[in-house]
Scaffold this motif. Sequence first.
Motif, short mmCIF file in Angstrom:
data_model
loop_
_atom_site.label_atom_id
_atom_site.label_comp_id
_atom_site.label_asym_id
_atom_site.label_seq_id
_atom_site.Cartn_x
_atom_site.Cartn_y
_atom_site.Cartn_z
N HIS A 1 21.38 56.83 -3.10
CA HIS A 1 20.66 55.89 -2.56
C HIS A 1 20.74 54.62 -3.43
N HIS B 1 13.50 53.53 10.22
CA HIS B 1 14.02 54.49 9.24
C HIS B 1 12.93 55.25 8.62
N ASP B 2 11.78 54.88 9.12
CA ASP B 2 10.69 55.46 8.51
C ASP B 2 9.64 55.76 9.64
N HIS C 1 13.93 55.82 1.07
CA HIS C 1 14.39 54.19 1.33
C HIS C 1 12.94 53.59 1.37
N ASP D 1 19.60 56.83 2.06
CA ASP D 1 18.85 58.08 2.05
C ASP D 1 17.45 57.35 2.89
N GLU D 2 17.24 58.21 3.95
CA GLU D 2 16.33 57.50 4.81
C GLU D 2 14.75 57.91 4.07
N SER E 1 17.58 56.97 13.50
CA SER E 1 17.27 55.46 12.84
C SER E 1 17.23 54.50 13.87
N HIS F 1 24.22 53.35 8.24
CA HIS F 1 23.50 54.46 7.87
C HIS F 1 22.71 55.17 8.75
N GLY F 2 22.35 54.34 9.90
CA GLY F 2 21.39 54.98 10.81
C GLY F 2 22.08 56.12 11.69
N ALA G 1 15.50 48.75 6.94
CA ALA G 1 16.38 49.25 5.86
C ALA G 1 17.38 48.28 5.59
#
Lengths: 103, 203
Positions: A88, B19-20, A13, A9-10, B13, B8-9, B52
Amino acid sequence: MSGPEPVFDEVVHAPYRLRICVLLAATDTAEFSLLREELQVSDSVLSKHLKVLREAKYLTMGKEPAERAPRRTYVSLTTRGRKALDGHLAELRRLAALAAPED
Amino acid sequence: MESNSSPHGGPGSGPGAGHDPENGPENGPGYASGGDTGHGPGPGQAPGPAPAPGHDPAAARAALDAASETRASLADRVDTPWWYHAGLALGTALGFASLDFDYGLSTYGIITGWILIPMLLGLFAARATGLGPSIASLSKRPKMFGGLLLAFIGGVVAAALFKYFLPDLRGVLTGWGVLLGVWAAVVSHRCDDILRRELRSRL
């Protein structure tokens, strides 16, 4: 099948947000100042992360009525937030297990 | 470091800390890889962005450790005030006593004892400790909780039967209420212990 499905989960995270979610998952409700003390961050930093989580609908925030001073803010994890966190954490566990295969 | 190849990206991403969107010091200590514990930057060390975990098991382990440490530190704060447990006992007993000595006020007694008092206690406890009552936070209720619930429901049913068959019998329900009240206080206190243990367990 048992346990939550591992899903990265972004939103959760980011380290502070993961810690916020973990704290909230462990309590029904937590006060803003308690979170700030536990994370050792400033109000603005905490507010920023709470905002991100709230926008993702992962948590709810409520304030005490205005006549009470000082007004306290309480934060709770939503079902959606709990589900995201569980997924997550499951994903982190899955990844961590890759480094430590069962003996 | 990480690459853009994380399964997951999603579209958003990107590489690096993609990711952030809010990377920076305020984002918190990054997940470490290798020997770092990931619990925070050292003195003078700028906290990095949060890579990540991707395929990095060490980073994932570090993130889990940091989360476990956060939970453990919260355990020390779990200490519901004594008056919360005492108030819970009082409220439980009050509800049954009002059923027992019904002078037309039993409805008020029940509402006060079983609804208002627990609600106010929860609010004041949250104000005093910054945390909600531990009984609401547990992932699993203690075994005693199920018994208490059954005894409570049984008491309510018994109250109705007493009213119908033995309307002149006084004191039994009050005694039952006091017993349940003490039971509720013990369960509530026990919830603190269980929650502390849960919080100290590793994720």
